[in-house]
Design a protein around this motif. Structure first.
Motif, PDB file in Angstrom:
ATOM      1  N   THR A 127      53.934  39.315  39.606  1.00  0.00           N
ATOM      2  CA  THR A 127      53.523  39.153  40.345  1.00  0.00           C
ATOM      3  C   THR A 127      51.845  39.239  40.551  1.00  0.00           C
ATOM      4  OG1 THR A 127      55.497  40.946  41.465  1.00  0.00           O
ATOM      5  CG2 THR A 127      52.759  41.502  42.404  1.00  0.00           C
ATOM      6  N   ARG A 128      51.320  39.505  39.217  1.00  0.00           N
ATOM      7  CA  ARG A 128      49.955  39.767  38.828  1.00  0.00           C
ATOM      8  C   ARG A 128      49.241  38.964  38.500  1.00  0.00           C
ATOM      9  NH1 ARG A 128      47.114  44.522  36.803  1.00  0.00           N
ATOM     10  NH2 ARG A 128      46.211  43.073  35.446  1.00  0.00           N
ATOM     11  N   LYS A 129      50.338  38.081  37.797  1.00  0.00           N
ATOM     12  CA  LYS A 129      49.759  36.545  37.841  1.00  0.00           C
ATOM     13  C   LYS A 129      49.950  35.335  38.539  1.00  0.00           C
ATOM     14  CE  LYS A 129      51.554  32.025  35.747  1.00  0.00           C
ATOM     15  NZ  LYS A 129      52.855  31.626  35.501  1.00  0.00           N
ATOM     16  N   SER A 130      50.846  35.773  40.377  1.00  0.00           N
ATOM     17  CA  SER A 130      50.459  34.927  41.535  1.00  0.00           C
ATOM     18  C   SER A 130      48.762  35.405  41.877  1.00  0.00           C
ATOM     19  CB  SER A 130      51.408  35.578  42.678  1.00  0.00           C
ATOM     20  OG  SER A 130      51.687  34.442  43.881  1.00  0.00           O
ATOM     21  N   ARG A 131      48.813  36.649  41.655  1.00  0.00           N
ATOM     22  CA  ARG A 131      48.213  37.223  42.916  1.00  0.00           C
ATOM     23  C   ARG A 131      46.690  36.962  42.279  1.00  0.00           C
ATOM     24  NH1 ARG A 131      47.335  43.495  42.370  1.00  0.00           N
ATOM     25  NH2 ARG A 131      45.611  43.140  44.114  1.00  0.00           N
ATOM     26  N   LEU A 132      45.972  36.816  41.228  1.00  0.00           N
ATOM     27  CA  LEU A 132      44.965  35.991  40.206  1.00  0.00           C
ATOM     28  C   LEU A 132      45.023  35.125  40.428  1.00  0.00           C
ATOM     29  CD1 LEU A 132      42.757  37.081  37.911  1.00  0.00           C
ATOM     30  CD2 LEU A 132      44.097  36.449  36.348  1.00  0.00           C
ATOM     31  N   ALA A 133      45.765  34.453  40.067  1.00  0.00           N
ATOM     32  CA  ALA A 133      45.683  32.547  40.930  1.00  0.00           C
ATOM     33  C   ALA A 133      45.408  32.770  41.875  1.00  0.00           C
ATOM     34  CB  ALA A 133      47.045  31.692  40.695  1.00  0.00           C
ATOM     35  N   GLU A 134      45.818  33.070  43.158  1.00  0.00           N
ATOM     36  CA  GLU A 134      45.191  32.787  44.697  1.00  0.00           C
ATOM     37  C   GLU A 134      43.746  33.084  44.889  1.00  0.00           C
ATOM     38  OE1 GLU A 134      44.762  33.065  48.578  1.00  0.00           O
ATOM     39  OE2 GLU A 134      46.147  31.611  47.230  1.00  0.00           O
ATOM     40  N   LEU A 135      43.448  34.557  44.258  1.00  0.00           N
ATOM     41  CA  LEU A 135      42.277  35.341  43.979  1.00  0.00           C
ATOM     42  C   LEU A 135      40.816  34.139  43.766  1.00  0.00           C
ATOM     43  CD1 LEU A 135      40.192  37.215  43.702  1.00  0.00           C
ATOM     44  CD2 LEU A 135      40.191  37.870  41.910  1.00  0.00           C
ATOM     45  N   LEU A 136      41.449  33.216  42.157  1.00  0.00           N
ATOM     46  CA  LEU A 136      40.918  32.317  41.247  1.00  0.00           C
ATOM     47  C   LEU A 136      40.433  31.233  42.286  1.00  0.00           C
ATOM     48  CD1 LEU A 136      41.419  32.818  37.932  1.00  0.00           C
ATOM     49  CD2 LEU A 136      39.849  33.473  38.881  1.00  0.00           C
ATOM     50  N   ARG A 137      41.653  30.810  42.997  1.00  0.00           N
ATOM     51  CA  ARG A 137      41.311  29.696  44.199  1.00  0.00           C
ATOM     52  C   ARG A 137      40.264  30.324  45.341  1.00  0.00           C
ATOM     53  NH1 ARG A 137      47.054  29.532  43.308  1.00  0.00           N
ATOM     54  NH2 ARG A 137      47.498  30.664  44.476  1.00  0.00           N
ATOM     55  N   ARG A 138      39.888  31.221  45.371  1.00  0.00           N
ATOM     56  CA  ARG A 138      39.080  31.751  46.442  1.00  0.00           C
ATOM     57  C   ARG A 138      37.716  31.775  45.674  1.00  0.00           C
ATOM     58  NH1 ARG A 138      41.368  37.458  48.304  1.00  0.00           N
ATOM     59  NH2 ARG A 138      39.146  37.773  49.062  1.00  0.00           N
ATOM     60  N   PHE A 139      37.786  32.382  44.793  1.00  0.00           N
ATOM     61  CA  PHE A 139      36.891  32.246  44.294  1.00  0.00           C
ATOM     62  C   PHE A 139      36.371  30.452  43.995  1.00  0.00           C
ATOM     63  CE2 PHE A 139      36.642  35.451  40.207  1.00  0.00           C
ATOM     64  CZ  PHE A 139      36.911  36.964  41.825  1.00  0.00           C
ATOM     65  N   ALA A 140      36.890  29.792  44.254  1.00  0.00           N
ATOM     66  CA  ALA A 140      37.127  28.224  43.869  1.00  0.00           C
ATOM     67  C   ALA A 140      36.519  27.612  45.056  1.00  0.00           C
ATOM     68  CB  ALA A 140      37.859  27.369  43.321  1.00  0.00           C
ATOM     69  N   ARG A 141      36.839  28.292  46.939  1.00  0.00           N
ATOM     70  CA  ARG A 141      36.513  27.999  47.408  1.00  0.00           C
ATOM     71  C   ARG A 141      35.674  28.207  47.706  1.00  0.00           C
ATOM     72  NH1 ARG A 141      40.513  24.422  50.247  1.00  0.00           N
ATOM     73  NH2 ARG A 141      39.485  25.303  52.024  1.00  0.00           N
ATOM     74  N   SER A 142      34.585  29.449  47.718  1.00  0.00           N
ATOM     75  CA  SER A 142      33.627  30.446  47.938  1.00  0.00           C
ATOM     76  C   SER A 142      32.685  29.745  47.689  1.00  0.00           C
ATOM     77  CB  SER A 142      33.643  31.952  47.008  1.00  0.00           C
ATOM     78  OG  SER A 142      33.098  31.959  46.311  1.00  0.00           O
ATOM     79  N   GLY A 143      32.992  27.995  46.574  1.00  0.00           N
ATOM     80  CA  GLY A 143      31.622  27.718  46.104  1.00  0.00           C
ATOM     81  C   GLY A 143      31.629  28.041  44.189  1.00  0.00           C
ATOM     82  N   GLU A 149      46.483  37.476  28.294  1.00  0.00           N
ATOM     83  CA  GLU A 149      47.999  36.212  28.339  1.00  0.00           C
ATOM     84  C   GLU A 149      47.971  36.064  30.231  1.00  0.00           C
ATOM     85  OE1 GLU A 149      48.571  39.653  25.429  1.00  0.00           O
ATOM     86  OE2 GLU A 149      47.712  39.713  27.882  1.00  0.00           O
ATOM     87  N   LEU A 150      47.502  36.731  30.934  1.00  0.00           N
ATOM     88  CA  LEU A 150      47.004  35.820  32.233  1.00  0.00           C
ATOM     89  C   LEU A 150      45.970  34.657  32.347  1.00  0.00           C
ATOM     90  CD1 LEU A 150      46.303  38.928  34.144  1.00  0.00           C
ATOM     91  CD2 LEU A 150      48.487  37.970  34.328  1.00  0.00           C
ATOM     92  N   TYR A 151      45.553  35.026  31.057  1.00  0.00           N
ATOM     93  CA  TYR A 151      44.471  33.582  31.176  1.00  0.00           C
ATOM     94  C   TYR A 151      45.169  32.427  30.764  1.00  0.00           C
ATOM     95  CZ  TYR A 151      40.588  36.886  32.834  1.00  0.00           C
ATOM     96  OH  TYR A 151      39.336  37.432  33.515  1.00  0.00           O
ATOM     97  N   ARG A 152      45.941  33.083  29.759  1.00  0.00           N
ATOM     98  CA  ARG A 152      46.959  32.085  28.731  1.00  0.00           C
ATOM     99  C   ARG A 152      47.765  30.623  29.951  1.00  0.00           C
ATOM    100  NH1 ARG A 152      46.819  35.316  24.406  1.00  0.00           N
ATOM    101  NH2 ARG A 152      45.295  35.030  23.253  1.00  0.00           N
ATOM    102  N   ALA A 153      48.654  31.997  30.458  1.00  0.00           N
ATOM    103  CA  ALA A 153      49.400  32.117  31.230  1.00  0.00           C
ATOM    104  C   ALA A 153      48.675  30.781  32.982  1.00  0.00           C
ATOM    105  CB  ALA A 153      50.001  32.900  32.313  1.00  0.00           C
ATOM    106  N   LEU A 154      47.613  31.139  33.575  1.00  0.00           N
ATOM    107  CA  LEU A 154      47.244  30.148  33.965  1.00  0.00           C
ATOM    108  C   LEU A 154      46.717  29.118  34.058  1.00  0.00           C
ATOM    109  CD1 LEU A 154      45.155  32.924  36.413  1.00  0.00           C
ATOM    110  CD2 LEU A 154      47.016  32.153  36.675  1.00  0.00           C
ATOM    111  N   GLU A 155      46.485  28.984  32.530  1.00  0.00           N
ATOM    112  CA  GLU A 155      46.261  28.025  32.214  1.00  0.00           C
ATOM    113  C   GLU A 155      46.553  27.096  31.923  1.00  0.00           C
ATOM    114  OE1 GLU A 155      41.603  26.412  30.331  1.00  0.00           O
ATOM    115  OE2 GLU A 155      42.920  27.554  28.588  1.00  0.00           O
ATOM    116  N   ASN A 156      47.778  27.175  31.272  1.00  0.00           N
ATOM    117  CA  ASN A 156      48.601  26.660  30.988  1.00  0.00           C
ATOM    118  C   ASN A 156      49.209  26.245  32.227  1.00  0.00           C
ATOM    119  OD1 ASN A 156      49.187  26.793  28.363  1.00  0.00           O
ATOM    120  ND2 ASN A 156      49.672  28.498  27.841  1.00  0.00           N
ATOM    121  N   ASP A 157      49.687  26.609  32.831  1.00  0.00           N
ATOM    122  CA  ASP A 157      49.683  26.056  34.721  1.00  0.00           C
ATOM    123  C   ASP A 157      49.741  25.223  35.714  1.00  0.00           C
ATOM    124  OD1 ASP A 157      52.309  27.470  34.733  1.00  0.00           O
ATOM    125  OD2 ASP A 157      52.029  29.153  35.976  1.00  0.00           O
ATOM    126  N   GLY A 158      48.185  25.213  35.047  1.00  0.00           N
ATOM    127  CA  GLY A 158      46.766  24.156  35.527  1.00  0.00           C
ATOM    128  C   GLY A 158      46.201  24.730  36.376  1.00  0.00           C
TER     129      GLY A 158
END
Length: 539
Positions: free
Chosen positions: A203-219, A234-243
């Motif tokens: 759940t934390r990984k999913s929430r973080l991924a969505e947050l970072l996508r919002r960061f990117a869309r903000s510029g 662990e979260l940063y590694r997992a997100l990067e492994n998933d692209g």
């Protein structure tokens, strides 16, 4: 040259002093391979080159938020968002609804509570106990350094009276020694927080991924992460492994009071951690808390007789920690809000031996300081990292807000001295401190110029003489952000050989009216030459 990508736009602000108009940027292997005109671009193109023509758009170096808390923010933004509440009655209504929706016996969470809503009354659990139906409740105040716990939450945590901490934290109690529910600073908040249920990793990984996508869309193409809490690596590694890491994250691990060389060595070892787009590169320290809660460190007490103590009970130990890390070439970033706190950081940096390796040291927040400290920043070449919306969202021009009332007029008039620092030649990095304030960079850049909230023309500006120019505001998110990380050699401008991190604007940030800029679109971002997102209408 065999570019992978060519970006075309009517306006390109390189921020490297290139005198000729630039309308084309070639990217090869994640780096900028060439800049030039649209005509030049026709000669660069090969059969395998992707060409993206953004027409009337403006390109700048990728925007970087110099102070964010993505993972910590996941915990701090749990439950009901109270940041939009304008009265205590509205807060109570929101919490009542949150309690009604919670599972039987479940915790009630909230965040973004503004202490100004209590007026002259103390922040007390009495304001929430009767609307949460006996449920354990923990509400984060907007400053991120305090929380309000219900009576049931205090009972579950076994908090029945004052506590003694290694840092300047406090379980606030009434005259009879009974906790009021107000918890000041991390050590006190953690007494209750550790008893609240935690989210599953997925759940934390999913929430973080969505947050970072919002960061990117903000510029945003990058961020300086001012924490490295449990699970971050662990979260940063997992997100990067998933692209699924759409921007660069430069992290700073916390060094807290009560630690010594054993702990400092362990923190230094963490600087070996990292991946393609994330890394641990610095150490974050604190010398004080916040003015709003009376935990800042001021030369003279605030109007309530508070904000007189440092966060490190023995402040010389802070200086020893700085000397330890600086002596190993490790950059430091120190939270310092009050004038005495900022002065102590500068004292510590000035006392470093002449043999200390050259590296970047910075001070975060710097909310109210006198003239002599402005000049010391310049003389010591210390970076100032500031958040314009802390000024425009949480203080008022008439000084009727909690922050200004505590400081008094003279010190409140020295609020967020962004322009004075720039005039002295100080590197000034800008950011949001999300989740303390919204992360969208365009409104923050606009607020830095307006000294009021973007889109609110009827508001009076707060210290208008401290307004930044359009170029200075953009530099705060680009070239100065890069300098604040010691990375201007590789990023922060659109220059041949630097990383291909680019932000595309609908409106030119150097010529657009700031209110209009704040309400305009980001058209896309590019990181390492890879398109992270692009609005459909310009693809």
């Amino acid at each position: 040259m065999n570019p992978d990508l060519i970006l075309l736009a009517d306006t390109v602000h390189t921020l490297d002093g290139t005198p000729e108009p630039v309308q084309a940027v070639a990217v090869e292997d994640g780096l900028i391979a060439a800049v030039g005109s649209r005509t030049d671009a026709t000669d660069w193109r090969t059969a395998g080159t992707q060409v993206l023509d953004l027409g009337a758009a403006t390109l700048t170096p990728g925007l970087v938020d110099s102070h964010i808390h993505p993972v910590l923010g996941l915990d701090m933004t749990g439950g009901r968002d109270l940041s939009g509440a304008r009265t205590l009655t509205e807060v109570r209504q929101l919490l009542h609804a949150e309690a009604a929706a919670a599972a039987p016996g479940g915790w009630v969470r909230g965040w973004g509570l503004d202490p100004n809503l209590f007026g002259s009354s103390r922040v007390h659990r009495e304001a929430v106990d009767d609307v949460v139906a006996g449920r354990p409740t923990l509400i984060r105040l907007f400053d991120g350094h305090s929380a309000l716990a219900s009576v049931r939450a205090l009972e579950l945590a076994g908090v029945t009276g004052p506590r003694v901490f290694e840092q300047a934290a406090e379980v606030v109690c009434d005259d009879d020694g009974v906790p009021t529910g107000l918890l000041l600073e991390a050590a006190a908040v953690d007494l209750v927080e550790r008893h609240a249920p935690t989210e599953p990793f997925a759940t934390r990984k999913s929430r973080l991924a969505e947050l970072l996508r919002r960061f990117a869309r903000s510029g945003l193409t990058g961020g300086h992460v001012m924490d490295l809490g449990a699970g971050s690596l662990e979260l940063y590694r997992a997100l990067e492994n998933d692209g699924d890491l759409p921007l660069r994250l430069r992290c700073a691990a916390w060094c807290m009071p009560g630690s010594g060389e054993t702990e400092w060595a362990e923190l230094a070892m963490m600087l070996r951690e990292g991946g393609r787009r994330w890394s641990v590169d610095a150490i974050k320290l604190f010398v004080d808390g916040t003015i709003d809660n009376g935990t800042a460190w001021l030369f003279e007490p605030d109007s309530y007789g508070q904000s007189t103590a440092p966060f490190w009970p023995r402040p010389q130990e802070y200086a020893e920690a700085v000397r330890y890390f600086a002596g190993r070439g490790i950059p430091t970033a120190t939270h310092a809000i009050g004038d005495a706190g900022v002065a102590h950081v500068l004292d510590a940096l000035e006392s470093l031996p002449s043999s200390t390796p050259a590296t970047v040291h910075r001070v975060e927040h710097i909310e109210s300081i006198p003239d002599n400290l402005i000049k010391r920043f310049a003389r010591l070449d210390v970076v100032a990292s500031m958040q314009p919306t802390h000024c425009t969202h949480y203080s008022r021009a008439d000084h009727s807000d909690n922050w200004s009332t505590r400081l008094g007029r003279e010190r409140a008039d020295r609020a967020w001295r962004c322009q004075d620092l720039r005039k002295e030649g100080v590197t000034l990095a800008l950011g949001s401190d999300w989740p303390i304030a919204p992360f969208e960079p365009l409104p923050i850049m606009a607020d830095a110029r307006l000294r009021r909230r973007a889109g609110q023309p009827d508001e009076s500006p707060i210290g208008p003489g401290q307004a930044l120019t359009a170029l200075q505001a953009l530099e705060g998110y680009t070239s100065h952000a890069a300098r604040a990380a010691g990375l201007f050699h590789s990023t922060g401008s659109i220059s041949v050989g630097k990383r291909a991190d680019v932000t595309a604007f609908e409106r030119d940030p150097l010529t657009a009216d700031p209110d209009d800029l704040a309400g305009s679109n980001i058209l896309g971002t590019v990181v390492d030459g890879d398109i992270q997102f692009m609005l459909d209408r310009v693809e």
